[in-house]
Design an enzyme around this catalytic site. Structure first.
Site, PDB file in Angstrom:
ATOM      1  N   TYR A 143       0.832  -1.202   0.000  1.00 37.21           N
ATOM      2  CA  TYR A 143       0.000   0.000   0.000  1.00 37.21           C
ATOM      3  C   TYR A 143       0.868   1.256   0.000  1.00 37.21           C
ATOM      4  O   TYR A 143       0.700   2.149  -0.825  1.00 37.21           O
ATOM      5  CB  TYR A 143      -0.938   0.008   1.207  1.00 37.21           C
ATOM      6  N   LYS A 147       1.496   3.771  -3.315  1.00 29.78           N
ATOM      7  CA  LYS A 147       1.072   5.174  -3.253  1.00 29.78           C
ATOM      8  C   LYS A 147       2.251   6.123  -3.517  1.00 29.78           C
ATOM      9  O   LYS A 147       2.059   7.211  -4.069  1.00 29.78           O
ATOM     10  CB  LYS A 147       0.440   5.476  -1.895  1.00 29.78           C
TER      11      LYS A 147
END
Length: 330
Positions: A143, A147
């Site tokens: 994650y 990002k």
């Protein structure tokens, strides 16, 4: 003529607040949502629903045509399991598709919603900011890494003058409408007395409504190509859990979970989950993150995006009242 804004992730926690803020300001909201997805947070809102998949470029382009700007808030914020190719697909490839659609449809602005975790964190005395280099690679969480990659894509497109983009990066969101729940799961665990202790670290918290206001402000405010951390109060887990317990009317977790013990428990949880073929309750990266202090400064966003600073106790109260009214605490 009313201005139409394409909003991805409109049925998510932050996205549902962004949709309401856009409507409050008389924007026309067009929401790109996956077919069959949960829309519990969007009941009876006067928005245009366009069903499509962020991973299908044609769907994103179709939704973009006729809009003036895009707020790209869709993301897969999964840290358990830590590694998941779908996280990269949604967060990086989905952003690539949004950038391509903006250029093809000649939209005037992109507000990209990232996460403060793409920056390095600091201490309470010297919190991290938009210039602090990324330090989350040590955790091995797709994650965070995805990002960072998506943020770099947007930043590069802005620097090349291909897309007029501003990037906003919320910290830990609290407030109503967390239907999944996501960050509110922490509050529910405290309210239900499911936590025997508190980790050694801490994080930055912000009212989800404040983050939504600053995100919509970025349609007309801020500097192109710049990032803005959307946060408010830096609290240790002990401080945050005590606030949550006070609001819920229960006693707070009393015992410090030593970092070594937390990591050892996570290793055991990982080992047991591998044997059973399941996702662990807690994995090692989650324990590592909880042991660190993820503290940030939002001075830039307060100054340039008029980010409100609602007291976090109020955010906790708003979240608790919503959970109570919607049956999460029976």
């Amino acid at each position: 003529m009313p201005t139409t804004i394409l909003l991805t992730g409109a049925n998510g926690f932050l996205g549902s607040h962004i949709a309401r803020e856009l409507l409050n300001r008389r924007y026309v909201v067009r929401a790109l949502v996956r077919p069959g997805s949960n829309r519990k947070t969007l009941p009876d809102l006067p928005i245009e629903i366009v069903e499509g998949d962020l991973l299908h470029p044609a769907d994103v382009l179709r939704a973009s045509i006729g809009c003036k700007a895009v707020i790209h808030a869709a993301a897969l914020a999964q840290v358990n399991p830590a590694r998941n190719p779908q996280v990269w697909a949604v967060n990086k490839t989905g952003t690539e598709n949004v950038l391509a659609a903006i250029k093809q449809a000649d939209l005037k602005r992109l507000v990209y919603v990232g996460t403060a975790n793409v920056f390095g964190f600091g201490t309470k005395e010297q919190p991290g900011n938009e210039l602090t280099p990324y330090s989350g690679a040590v955790y091995g969480v797709d994650y965070m890494d995805s990002k960072v990659a998506a943020t770099d894509l947007v930043r590069q497109a802005a620097y090349r003058d291909e897309v007029a983009a501003i990037m906003v990066h919320p910290t830990f969101l609290l407030g109503p409408l967390d239907s999944k729940p996501t960050s509110g799961a922490m509050l529910l665990a405290v309210a239900k007395k499911q936590l025997p202790g508190y980790p050694a670290g801490g994080k930055n918290y912000v009212h989800v409504r404040d983050a939504a206001i600053a995100t919509v402000n970025a349609l007309t405010m801020g500097r192109l190509g710049e990032s803005y951390i959307l946060g408010n109060e830096n609290l240790t887990y002990q401080e945050a859990f005590t606030l949550m317990a006070n609001v819920a009317g229960v006693s707070p977790p009393r015992f410090l979970l030593p970092p070594a013990a937390a990591r050892l428990y996570a290793q055991f949880s990982d080992w047991l989950a591998n044997i059973r073929g399941r996702v662990p309750t807690v994995n090692v990266p989650m324990a590592m993150i909880a042991n660190d202090g993820h503290y940030f400064s939002s001075e830039k966003a307060v100054r340039e995006l008029n980010l409100p600073q609602t007291p976090i106790r109020e955010a906790i109260q708003d979240a608790y009242d919503w959970f109570l009214a919607n049956g999460y605490l029976r």
